[in-house]
Write an enzyme that holds these catalytic residues in place. Structure first.
Site, mmCIF file in Angstrom:
data_model
loop_
_atom_site.group_PDB
_atom_site.id
_atom_site.type_symbol
_atom_site.label_atom_id
_atom_site.label_comp_id
_atom_site.label_asym_id
_atom_site.label_seq_id
_atom_site.Cartn_x
_atom_site.Cartn_y
_atom_site.Cartn_z
ATOM 1 N N ASN A 129 63.813 -72.581 78.237
ATOM 2 C CA ASN A 129 64.355 -72.944 76.864
ATOM 3 C C ASN A 129 65.175 -71.733 76.460
ATOM 4 O OD1 ASN A 129 64.092 -73.013 74.116
ATOM 5 N ND2 ASN A 129 62.895 -74.914 74.403
ATOM 6 N N HIS A 175 65.801 -69.786 71.514
ATOM 7 C CA HIS A 175 65.629 -68.604 70.595
ATOM 8 C C HIS A 175 66.870 -67.639 70.758
ATOM 9 C CE1 HIS A 175 61.436 -68.949 69.756
ATOM 10 N NE2 HIS A 175 60.851 -68.249 70.698
ATOM 11 N N HIS A 208 66.548 -77.805 72.269
ATOM 12 C CA HIS A 208 66.208 -78.460 71.286
ATOM 13 C C HIS A 208 67.214 -78.874 70.190
ATOM 14 C CE1 HIS A 208 62.513 -79.976 68.332
ATOM 15 N NE2 HIS A 208 63.677 -80.821 68.581
ATOM 16 N N ARG A 262 67.818 -79.708 67.137
ATOM 17 C CA ARG A 262 66.975 -80.160 65.870
ATOM 18 C C ARG A 262 67.889 -81.011 64.819
ATOM 19 N NH1 ARG A 262 61.812 -77.421 65.951
ATOM 20 N NH2 ARG A 262 61.382 -78.287 63.844
ATOM 21 N N ARG A 301 69.089 -75.782 63.380
ATOM 22 C CA ARG A 301 68.727 -74.440 62.885
ATOM 23 C C ARG A 301 68.698 -73.380 63.907
ATOM 24 N NH1 ARG A 301 62.083 -74.427 63.066
ATOM 25 N NH2 ARG A 301 62.328 -76.167 61.586
ATOM 26 N N GLU A 332 65.542 -81.538 74.358
ATOM 27 C CA GLU A 332 64.601 -81.900 73.543
ATOM 28 C C GLU A 332 64.909 -82.507 72.275
ATOM 29 O OE1 GLU A 332 62.216 -78.529 72.931
ATOM 30 O OE2 GLU A 332 61.910 -78.132 74.900
ATOM 31 N N THR A 335 57.700 -76.888 67.571
ATOM 32 C CA THR A 335 57.040 -78.052 67.549
ATOM 33 C C THR A 335 55.435 -77.668 67.787
ATOM 34 O OG1 THR A 335 58.716 -78.381 69.171
ATOM 35 C CG2 THR A 335 57.130 -80.225 69.267
ATOM 36 N N GLU A 352 55.534 -84.285 79.505
ATOM 37 C CA GLU A 352 55.221 -82.908 79.395
ATOM 38 C C GLU A 352 54.057 -82.946 78.609
ATOM 39 O OE1 GLU A 352 58.725 -80.427 78.352
ATOM 40 O OE2 GLU A 352 57.471 -79.155 77.362
ATOM 41 N N HIS A 393 54.838 -75.100 76.497
ATOM 42 C CA HIS A 393 54.691 -74.644 75.131
ATOM 43 C C HIS A 393 53.669 -73.431 75.400
ATOM 44 C CE1 HIS A 393 54.728 -74.399 70.947
ATOM 45 N NE2 HIS A 393 55.608 -75.193 70.918
HETATM 46 N N1 PXP Z 1 58.600 -77.779 75.730
HETATM 47 C C1 PXP Z 1 58.735 -78.113 74.467
HETATM 48 C C2 PXP Z 1 58.781 -79.681 74.248
HETATM 49 C C3 PXP Z 1 58.899 -77.316 73.241
HETATM 50 O O1 PXP Z 1 59.204 -77.939 72.006
HETATM 51 C C4 PXP Z 1 58.942 -76.239 73.638
HETATM 52 C C5 PXP Z 1 59.226 -75.172 72.581
HETATM 53 O O2 PXP Z 1 60.723 -75.453 71.845
HETATM 54 C C6 PXP Z 1 58.883 -75.555 74.872
HETATM 55 C C7 PXP Z 1 58.365 -76.375 75.969
HETATM 56 C C8 PXP Z 1 58.638 -74.091 75.174
HETATM 57 O O3 PXP Z 1 57.787 -73.442 74.268
HETATM 58 P P1 PXP Z 1 57.571 -71.882 74.362
HETATM 59 O O4 PXP Z 1 59.051 -71.153 73.706
HETATM 60 O O5 PXP Z 1 56.399 -71.550 73.601
HETATM 61 O O6 PXP Z 1 57.450 -71.303 75.801
#
Ligand code: PXP
Length: 243
Positions: free
Chosen positions: A7, A10, A43, A45, A49, A70, A101, A151, A190
């Site tokens: 992901n 960031h 994602h 959004r 953001r 996402e 999330t 997931e 997550h």
């Molecule tokens: N899976 C989903 C559905 C998420 O929303 C996120 C965070 O955007 C992640 C995985 C990744 O989470 P993390 O950044 O905590 O590894």
């Protein structure tokens, strides 16, 4: 072999801190792929953001591994997904004020709307996953709604300490077993990091983990390609031990 979805939200968050062009999530996707990522997860959004429409469009053109979008159920976002046709869409809940999330999508809320979005995405060839809490009933509903995958939200497992860790892991195992019985592909994500991922990767039939924060954080010190490779090695090790 368990797939690693990286992901890169960031990276876009950092760019937006100055509203400039760098660091570009497109560069991040290239580095992540070179490091061994099996998927790139972003994602889009509603408030844009971090990831924006241009990012999604360019990632669709440039990502050679799996592009996992996402997304919430918002009409505008669904239309973008239908136009972009990511390889996979993961339906997530979205609240404007949240930092990230916060929980899984509650499939009992607005079931007709969710089922319709799943149907429309599948009709254009998108593989559709539901980000849900590790709850057997939610898994069953996901199956009834026609999702291809679930997931499981690993956030509570990641935040647990002491005996609660085993309890949370057990919830994930039980929900995962139900997903397997229902023929759903099993994903997790997550809060996973370099210390807590192996037990989740060893859950029977776990096929994909989506990890962002830990990888991007480590990338600041070792570079993104290296950070992805290290996580990928961890998943390979977990898979070998699981076999
Ligand atoms: N899976 C989903 C559905 C998420 O929303 C996120 C965070 O955007 C992640 C995985 C990744 O989470 P993390 O950044 O905590 O590894």
């Amino acid at each position: 072999m368990i797939e690693l979805g990286v992901n890169i939200d960031h990276v876009a968050t950092l760019r937006q801190a100055r509203r400039t062009y760098e660091p570009d999530p497109i560069w991040a996707a290239v580095e992540a792929e070179l490091g061994g990522a099996d998927g790139i997860t972003v994602h889009l959004r509603e408030d844009r953001r971090h990831i924006n429409d241009r990012d999604v469009q360019l990632l669709r053109q440039s990502v050679q591994c799996k592009l996992n979008l996402e997304m919430s159920l918002a009409g505008e976002i669904v239309e973008i997904a239908l136009r972009t046709v990511p390889d996979q869409a993961t339906l997530v809940p979205e609240r404007r004020q949240e930092v990230t999330t916060e929980g899984g999508l509650n499939l009992k809320n607005e079931p007709d709307r969710i089922t319709d979005v799943v149907r429309r995405l599948k009709s254009v060839g998108v593989f559709v996953s539901a980000f849900i809490d590790p709850d057997i009933e939610q898994v069953r509903i996901a199956h009834q709604m026609g999702f291809d995958a679930v997931e499981l939200h690993t956030g509570e497992y990641a935040n647990a300490r002491g005996p609660a860790v085993t309890e949370q892991l057990d919830r994930l195992i039980q929900a995962g077993a139900q997903a397997t019985r229902d023929g759903l592909r099993l994903h997790g994500g997550h809060g996973l990091n370099y210390h807590n991922t192996i037990p989740v990767a060893q859950i029977p039939m776990m096929k994909e983990l989506n990890i962002g924060h830990a990888i991007v954080s480590r990338a600041i010190f070792v570079g993104l390609r290296q950070a992805v490779t290290e996580m990928k090695q961890l998943l390979i090790r977990a898979d070998v031990q699981r076999a």
